[in-house]
Design an enzyme around this catalytic site. Structure first.
Site, mmCIF file in Angstrom:
data_model
loop_
_atom_site.group_PDB
_atom_site.id
_atom_site.type_symbol
_atom_site.label_atom_id
_atom_site.label_comp_id
_atom_site.label_asym_id
_atom_site.label_seq_id
_atom_site.Cartn_x
_atom_site.Cartn_y
_atom_site.Cartn_z
ATOM 1 N N ARG A 233 32.758 45.489 25.660
ATOM 2 C CA ARG A 233 33.526 46.832 25.664
ATOM 3 C C ARG A 233 32.077 47.566 25.109
ATOM 4 N NH1 ARG A 233 37.374 46.449 21.509
ATOM 5 N NH2 ARG A 233 38.816 45.824 23.310
ATOM 6 N N ARG B 285 35.765 51.590 15.160
ATOM 7 C CA ARG B 285 35.732 51.096 16.745
ATOM 8 C C ARG B 285 35.244 52.517 17.283
ATOM 9 N NH1 ARG B 285 39.019 46.563 18.128
ATOM 10 N NH2 ARG B 285 38.863 45.104 16.353
ATOM 11 N N LYS C 266 40.130 46.055 11.831
ATOM 12 C CA LYS C 266 39.671 46.923 12.713
ATOM 13 C C LYS C 266 40.000 48.275 12.170
ATOM 14 C CE LYS C 266 43.451 46.356 15.864
ATOM 15 N NZ LYS C 266 43.843 45.623 17.127
ATOM 16 N N CYS D 295 48.042 48.184 29.313
ATOM 17 C CA CYS D 295 47.006 47.191 28.902
ATOM 18 C C CYS D 295 46.657 46.214 29.893
ATOM 19 C CB CYS D 295 47.192 46.569 27.488
ATOM 20 S SG CYS D 295 48.506 45.232 27.563
ATOM 21 N N CYS E 37 43.346 38.273 29.085
ATOM 22 C CA CYS E 37 43.501 38.414 27.686
ATOM 23 C C CYS E 37 44.027 37.246 27.026
ATOM 24 C CB CYS E 37 44.587 39.799 27.396
ATOM 25 S SG CYS E 37 44.761 40.120 25.527
ATOM 26 N N CYS F 61 51.622 42.333 25.037
ATOM 27 C CA CYS F 61 51.994 41.729 23.706
ATOM 28 C C CYS F 61 52.313 42.835 22.698
ATOM 29 C CB CYS F 61 50.879 40.827 23.291
ATOM 30 S SG CYS F 61 49.190 41.589 22.518
ATOM 31 N N CYS G 223 47.543 47.736 22.536
ATOM 32 C CA CYS G 223 46.403 48.328 23.359
ATOM 33 C C CYS G 223 46.875 49.354 24.346
ATOM 34 C CB CYS G 223 45.712 47.071 23.979
ATOM 35 S SG CYS G 223 45.060 45.959 22.869
#
Length: 573
Positions: free
Chosen positions: A85, A155, A217, A437, A443, A482, A486
């Protein structure tokens, strides 16, 4: 809500540290043995702590889950690769940089695609071990990097992709870059490992993040009302722009948003950000550092599920956290300056800016740029990049803005976009306002399909909307494979959260502006059952709605779901 841990007088959690804290502490400022691991030809992956440490360098180790069983049967290691990323504050990238990443994606990744993300940047998927170092060196030549786009750090900093008020947006974007740079790790590990930087004898110092970095994060945004296109309530720290006569004069500061949760664990929940107050521009970096420092020192380093800023605020109290920020920054927040959000979707199509330049926002379904039969999206973007004199802006809704187009170049840019399928007049408002996502096959956390599931599911929803004569309307619809957030389903009017193959929790009751969390309506149901529920509910909405009443607002007014007022206390009621 308590997380059943004890606190000392400084609000630190007193309990056994999680293993991630050991890992960071022993990493020699994020170096680990990554450089040695790169030379290991016996595996396509990274061993031991390095599996986690590469995240601080912007990468996640993955494998192709579609091929996992077949390769296991053949007694082969999974097809291990990494996803990278990029760090791209505010989502702005030049055409020259775009051409560089386009070439690498085509020649050196397993899937050949560029993936635009909800974090307003791009991802490479499917990079094999031998290509990892060349990838970082390519980014460096393009004046890009992937520092701190994953791991327990701040981030990629988002910024509203405002294509109209160019002067105000430019000022806000410059602050997004300053915040990003100020909060970056200072270790030379990235330069040493990936760019063959000189190894220095001096000891690294991390004055902002600390020697063991953050507990979890951390996400930051710069937002320009009335557009909430970055979904500020999904983020730990938010600077809401306050303008005067077209000039940026300060920010309202909101802290403690976040959407991730864990199935079956009621000590985890989504949470909206809390308003702290207003600051003039000159205090921006001091406040950013103070918020990060407070979370660094007070955050839960024992239980990672409760380590994010939102849980720290719930544990110590919003006022206590705010006062600590003021103390550390030497600044007292002024009252919030009134602001309002009226939208959060992208303006698809042509928009003229106040600078008399034009901006073309292209709808990129799921953010996936790849060449398909009859729709050569990736090639089309490369052709535009070869002639475009402005810049590209990636949006937090996974779309792409060709920005700063001169009036005389409009027809040429549009012609290329149409030729390659980047513009389609048949895209509905519903499709434009739906998002997912990545999920399967790459993933490792995926429980259910999301990106591959969304296009056909939206088609079915479009059919339902047409049957009930609301085809021109839209519902903010999001799917995440999940509960980690995201796809930002926990800020949707209709949010699907994956539990197992073709099974999702169905959440209702968010709003179009992104300022209300939806509540679970049905648990662990199939896509067919979801469509049946939506058929009934959309029918009721079409018949009973007030003028311009969004679907989420209707579900609250009609009593279909109760509004989530305080997610820490009533999200599971």
């Amino acid at each position: 809500m308590s997380n059943n841990t004890e606190l000392n007088s400084t609000h630190q959690v007193q309990s056994k540290l999680s293993d991630n804290e050991r890992l960071k502490g022993e990493s020699n400022f994020l170096r680990g043995t990554i450089a040695e691991d790169l030379k290991d030809g016996l595996t396509g992956g990274f061993r031991g702590d390095n599996f986690q440490l590469i995240r601080f360098h912007g990468m996640y180790q993955q494998d192709d889950r579609d091929l996992r069983a077949e390769r296991t049967e053949q007694k082969l290691e999974p097809l291990i690769n990494v996803m990278l990323r990029c760090r791209l504050p505010g989502g702005i990238i030049t055409p020259q940089q775009w051409l560089g990443i386009d070439k690498f994606a085509a020649e050196d990744t397993l899937y050949g695609s560029i993936r635009l993300t909800t974090r307003q940047t791009f991802q490479f998927h499917g990079v094999l071990k031998n290509d990892i170092k060349p990838m970082h060196q390519l980014l460096n030549r393009l004046n890009l990097d992937s520092i701190a786009t994953a791991g327990d750090v701040n981030r990629n900093v988002l910024c509203t992709s405002n294509p109209v008020e160019s002067e105000l947006h430019q000022q806000a974007y410059e602050w997004a870059k300053k915040i990003s740079e100020h909060l970056l790790p200072k270790t030379r590990a990235y330069a040493e490992i990936w760019l063959d930087g000189e190894k220095l004898e001096t000891t690294d110092v991390e004055p902002v993040l600390g020697s063991t970095y953050l507990p979890r994060k951390f996400k930051t945004t710069v937002v320009i009302p009335p557009d909430n296109d970055v979904d500020l309530h999904a983020n730990d720290l938010n600077f809401v722009a306050v303008g005067e006569n077209g000039q940026l004069i300060g920010f309202n500061v909101l802290v403690g948003g976040g959407l991730a949760m864990t199935h079956g664990d009621k000590l985890t929940y989504p949470r909206k950000a809390s308003e702290f107050g207003y600051i003039p521009l000159e205090h921006t970096l001091a406040i950013a550092e103070a918020v990060v420092g407070t979370q660094r020192d007070w955050g839960n380093r024992s239980e990672r599920k409760n380590a994010k800023t939102k849980y720290t605020l719930e544990r110590v109290g919003v006022e206590a956290f705010k006062q600590e920020v003021e103390k550390r920054a030497g600044i007292v927040f002024a009252p919030i300056v009134p602001y309002e959000f009226t939208s959060r979707g992208d303006r698809i199509g042509w928009v003229e800016g106040i600078d008399n330049k034009w901006h073309l926002t292209l709808f990129i379904e799921n953010g996936r740029l790849l060449d398909y039969p009859g729709r050569t999206l990736k090639t089309g973007m490369a052709e535009i990049a070869k002639i475009h004199q402005g810049d590209f802006r990636l949006t937090a809704n996974q779309n792409l803005i060709v920005a700063g187009i001169l009036p005389e170049d409009k027809s040429l840019i549009e012609g290329l976009a149409r030729q390659h399928g980047l513009i389609s007049d048949g895209v509905t408002e519903q499709r434009k306002n739906s998002m997912a996502c990545v999920s399967f096959p790459t993933c490792p956390l995926a429980m259910a399909e999301a990106e591959r599931f969304l296009p056909e599911f939206v088609t079915r929803v479009e059919d339902i909307m047409a049957q009930h004569k609301v085809a021109d309307e839209h519902i903010v619809l999001r799917v995440t494979g999940c509960p980690n957030g995201c796809g930002r389903a926990m800020l949707a009017e209709v949010g699907l959260v994956g539990k197992a193959p073709d099974r999702y929790n169905l959440h209702l009751g968010g709003n179009r502006e992104g300022t209300r969390i939806p509540r679970m309506y049905r648990e662990n149901i199939t896509s067919a059952e979801i469509l049946s529920e939506l058929d009934n509910l959309i029918g009721r909405w079409a018949e009973q709605r007030h003028s311009d009443e969004g679907f989420g607002d209707y579900t609250i007014r009609a009593g279909i779901v109760k509004p989530v007022i305080d997610s820490a206390r009533d999200f599971y009621d």
